[in-house]
Design a protein around this motif. Structure first.
Motif, PDB file in Angstrom:
ATOM      1  N   ARG A  83       6.022  -3.366  11.027  1.00 61.88           N
ATOM      2  CA  ARG A  83       4.938  -2.385  11.083  1.00 61.88           C
ATOM      3  C   ARG A  83       3.716  -3.089  11.673  1.00 61.88           C
ATOM      4  O   ARG A  83       3.472  -4.271  11.417  1.00 61.88           O
ATOM      5  N   TRP A 162      11.796   8.314  15.605  1.00 62.43           N
ATOM      6  CA  TRP A 162      11.059   7.501  14.643  1.00 62.43           C
ATOM      7  C   TRP A 162       9.545   7.639  14.772  1.00 62.43           C
ATOM      8  O   TRP A 162       8.866   8.075  13.851  1.00 62.43           O
ATOM      9  N   LEU A 163       8.985   7.270  15.946  1.00 57.86           N
ATOM     10  CA  LEU A 163       7.540   7.118  16.004  1.00 57.86           C
ATOM     11  C   LEU A 163       6.806   8.450  15.956  1.00 57.86           C
ATOM     12  O   LEU A 163       5.750   8.552  15.325  1.00 57.86           O
ATOM     13  N   THR A 165       7.812  11.140  14.391  1.00 60.59           N
ATOM     14  CA  THR A 165       7.887  11.588  13.000  1.00 60.59           C
ATOM     15  C   THR A 165       6.908  10.798  12.141  1.00 60.59           C
ATOM     16  O   THR A 165       6.224  11.366  11.266  1.00 60.59           O
ATOM     17  N   TYR A 166       6.835   9.504  12.376  1.00 65.54           N
ATOM     18  CA  TYR A 166       5.878   8.674  11.646  1.00 65.54           C
ATOM     19  C   TYR A 166       4.456   9.144  11.928  1.00 65.54           C
ATOM     20  O   TYR A 166       3.623   9.227  11.017  1.00 65.54           O
ATOM     21  N   GLU A 182      -1.821   2.325   6.407  1.00 69.59           N
ATOM     22  CA  GLU A 182      -0.636   3.141   6.674  1.00 69.59           C
ATOM     23  C   GLU A 182      -1.014   4.485   7.299  1.00 69.59           C
ATOM     24  O   GLU A 182      -0.176   5.170   7.860  1.00 69.59           O
ATOM     25  N   GLY A 188       3.079   2.242  12.642  1.00 65.54           N
ATOM     26  CA  GLY A 188       4.495   2.516  12.851  1.00 65.54           C
ATOM     27  C   GLY A 188       5.139   1.692  13.947  1.00 65.54           C
ATOM     28  O   GLY A 188       6.341   1.805  14.186  1.00 65.54           O
ATOM     29  N   VAL A 252       8.817  12.854   7.445  1.00 66.04           N
ATOM     30  CA  VAL A 252       8.751  11.752   6.496  1.00 66.04           C
ATOM     31  C   VAL A 252       8.001  12.238   5.260  1.00 66.04           C
ATOM     32  O   VAL A 252       6.998  12.948   5.361  1.00 66.04           O
ATOM     33  N   ASP A 254       6.191  10.874   1.776  1.00 68.07           N
ATOM     34  CA  ASP A 254       5.650   9.688   1.130  1.00 68.07           C
ATOM     35  C   ASP A 254       5.828   9.752  -0.381  1.00 68.07           C
ATOM     36  O   ASP A 254       5.865  10.832  -0.971  1.00 68.07           O
ATOM     37  N   GLN A 306       3.416   4.989   0.634  1.00 72.81           N
ATOM     38  CA  GLN A 306       4.335   4.576   1.686  1.00 72.81           C
ATOM     39  C   GLN A 306       5.502   5.546   1.786  1.00 72.81           C
ATOM     40  O   GLN A 306       5.697   6.418   0.937  1.00 72.81           O
ATOM     41  N   GLU A 307       6.319   5.358   2.842  1.00 75.31           N
ATOM     42  CA  GLU A 307       7.431   6.273   3.099  1.00 75.31           C
ATOM     43  C   GLU A 307       8.452   6.215   1.959  1.00 75.31           C
ATOM     44  O   GLU A 307       8.912   5.141   1.599  1.00 75.31           O
ATOM     45  N   TYR A 310      13.075   9.963   4.722  1.00 75.94           N
ATOM     46  CA  TYR A 310      12.978  10.774   5.933  1.00 75.94           C
ATOM     47  C   TYR A 310      14.028  11.874   5.872  1.00 75.94           C
ATOM     48  O   TYR A 310      15.047  11.741   5.185  1.00 75.94           O
TER      49      TYR A 310
END
Length: 318
Positions: A83, A162-163, A165-166, A182, A188, A252, A254, A306-307, A310
């Motif tokens: 990260r 991934w990115l 969605t993050y 975060e 990410g 995602v 948390d 934090q996550e 997903y």
């Protein structure tokens, strides 16, 4: 000597006589994920003994990318190396010092294979980057090359999204008033995102559960196939895998409180149905699946903010 004084960074490179692709292979970006380390050391021994030849291009191996986490046999040293991966003039955490060494090394290469494992049971899978786009989040123009490499590794499941969605999760954190790091889309960025930003192609291969004895074999097979696909070696080019399964991350969720809990022990790619209860918040509110799909990266040990997990849906990407 202190713990840090005993640590060092190490890479091992082999260069063929002809020009070609410059590949870098990473292991133990997370210190408790050692299948890549084992596979890398096996391939280095095969090259040094003459069982495998590098005919063109070059390969650089980093068997232990995070030596502090590896020495402690845990996922992170001071923080998650995968990260906010970026060089800094003011390193504070140990992972900042890794980034200052690793990022320039990544930029010297054309392709990255980053070998990982996961803590729950499940099948190996490849994390793909974005499709070609000219956007601002993760612009990319080499999706076809990256996908072709992914299809050569011997794994049948592929995940992307991934990115972005993050980034959507970051937007929700900001709207809720989060002020931690975060709540920054750049948090990410890991090894593959950094590599693509330098013009390369990059794949994360999740080789299986941490302690699965088959995971190092998955990693070794992928390295050897990557050599052949990229023409670093003279081995026959592997045929693309068939019977593929493609999924795209879209949400995602948390962990908001230390007492948020899953209703049972989820594994990545367990199916969920719309309205199914995945977990409960500390105040008893249920956390529901918002559509039919799959749970990915469930982490019962996630810290608040934090996550936690997903959600993914089927895709036609490959």
């Amino acid at each position: 000597m202190s713990e840090l004084e005993l640590l060092h960074f190490q890479s091992v490179s082999f260069t063929g006589l002809a020009p070609g692709t410059r590949l870098i292979v990473l292991g133990a970006v997370h210190g408790n994920e050692t299948c890549g380390t084992q596979a890398i050391r096996r391939v280095i021994a095969e090259i040094e003994s003459g069982q495998v030849g590098i005919a063109a291009g070059s390969v650089t191996f980093v068997a232990v990318t995070n030596p502090l986490a590896y020495a402690r046999r845990q996922r992170m040293g001071d923080r998650n190396l995968n990260r906010n991966l970026v060089p800094t003039d003011t390193p504070v955490e140990f992972e900042d010092r890794i980034a200052n060494w690793l990022c320039p090394l990544l930029a010297q290469h054309d392709a990255l294979l980053d070998l990982h494992s996961f803590h729950t049971a499940g099948q190996p899978f490849v994390m793909l980057g974005p499709q070609d786009n000219g956007g601002t989040l993760e612009p990319f123009a080499r999706a076809a090359e990256e996908t072709a490499l992914a299809l050569s590794l011997g794994v049948h499941r592929f995940v992307d999204g991934w990115l972005d969605t993050y980034a959507a999760g970051v937007a929700r954190r900001l709207a809720a008033g989060a002020s931690s790091r975060e709540a920054d889309v750049h948090y990410g960025v890991g090894t593959t995102e950094y590599m693509r930003a330098q013009g390369g192609i990059a794949l994360t291969l999740e080789c299986g559960q941490h302690d699965d004895p088959a995971a190092p074999e998955v990693a070794w097979h992928a390295i050897r196939n990557a050599f052949a696909h990229l023409r670093l070696s003279d081995a026959p080019v592997p045929a693309p895998v068939a019977d593929t399964e493609a999924l795209r991350l879209y949400r995602v969720v948390d962990r908001a409180h230390a007492e948020d809990a899953f209703v049972h022990g989820w594994s990545s790619f367990d199916r969920v149905r719309m309205g199914e209860v995945i977990g409960t918040r500390h105040d008893g509110r249920p956390v529901l699946a918002d559509s039919d799909g799959y749970i990915v990266f469930p982490n019962p040990k996630a810290l608040p903010g934090q996550e936690w997990f997903y959600l993914a849906r089927r895709s036609t990407r490959v």
